[in-house]
Design a protein around this motif. Structure first.
Motif: not given
Length: 196
Positions: A49, A51-55, A57, A114-115, A119-120
């Motif tokens: 994602d 905006k959210l590097p912990g997500r 898709r 979600q991690s 973060n991924w």
């Protein structure tokens, strides 16, 4: 002898008529029902994602056919940090039963995972796993797994800044005689000197 021939002919005629009547009354063999589609699931791309590097898709394609029974779709992602083997990002997402369409047609979904740890990391391999379960279908579950690099998020698009040479020239603050300079404003409001 004639009686025997007449009885034989009459008996054969009655048997033939009975067979014809039975053939009309009895239905033919039942047609086989259309085979139901097999339960399948296939993993596609995985993109972090922006905006959210912990997500991340994950694109998933699946097919199931028994809508009246329990069904589920689960996707998990696991990624090791190449710089630190003790750092593992992991997450899993289960789609609500009501959101899993089982009607015998191919379905496509994008599942957000979600991690729960880190973060991924873009461009680094991760293990993707997807499972679809459909009780009453054949087979009742299917799974897919693969190793794939998580794609970096697409760069956000921002409007281009206007060029300095494009459009009408903007006068500078010092070139405009109608606009007093900041130093002129400060000097005008400065306190009177002690000698005056």
């Amino acid at each position: 002898m004639q009686r025997w021939i007449i009885l034989t002919v009459a008996s054969a005629a009655v048997t033939g008529i009975a067979a014809a009547v039975t053939g009309i009354a009895a239905p033919g063999p039942a047609a086989d029902p259309a085979p139901e589609a097999a339960t399948t699931v296939t993993l596609g791309d995985a993109t972090i994602d922006p905006k959210l590097p912990g997500r991340v898709r994950v694109d998933v394609g699946y097919l199931c056919s028994v809508a009246t029974e329990a069904r589920s779709l689960t996707v998990s992602v696991e990624q090791k940090d190449p710089q630190d083997s003790s750092s593992i990002a992991f997450g899993s997402s289960r789609t609500a039963e009501a959101d899993v369409t089982c009607d015998g047609t191919p379905q496509r979904r994008q599942i957000v995972v979600q991690s729960k740890t880190f973060n991924w990391i873009p461009g680094v391999d991760a293990v993707l796993t997807a499972t679809v379960a459909n009780i009453g279908a054949t087979p009742p579950a299917a799974a897919d797994a693969k190793r794939a690099a998580l794609a970096a998020p697409a760069a956000p698009t921002t409007p281009a800044a206007p060029s300095a040479t494009a459009g009408p020239a903007t006068p500078s603050a010092t070139a405009d005689p109608a606009t007093p300079s900041a130093t002129a404003d400060l000097s005008a409001t400065s306190a009177p000197s002690a000698t005056s």
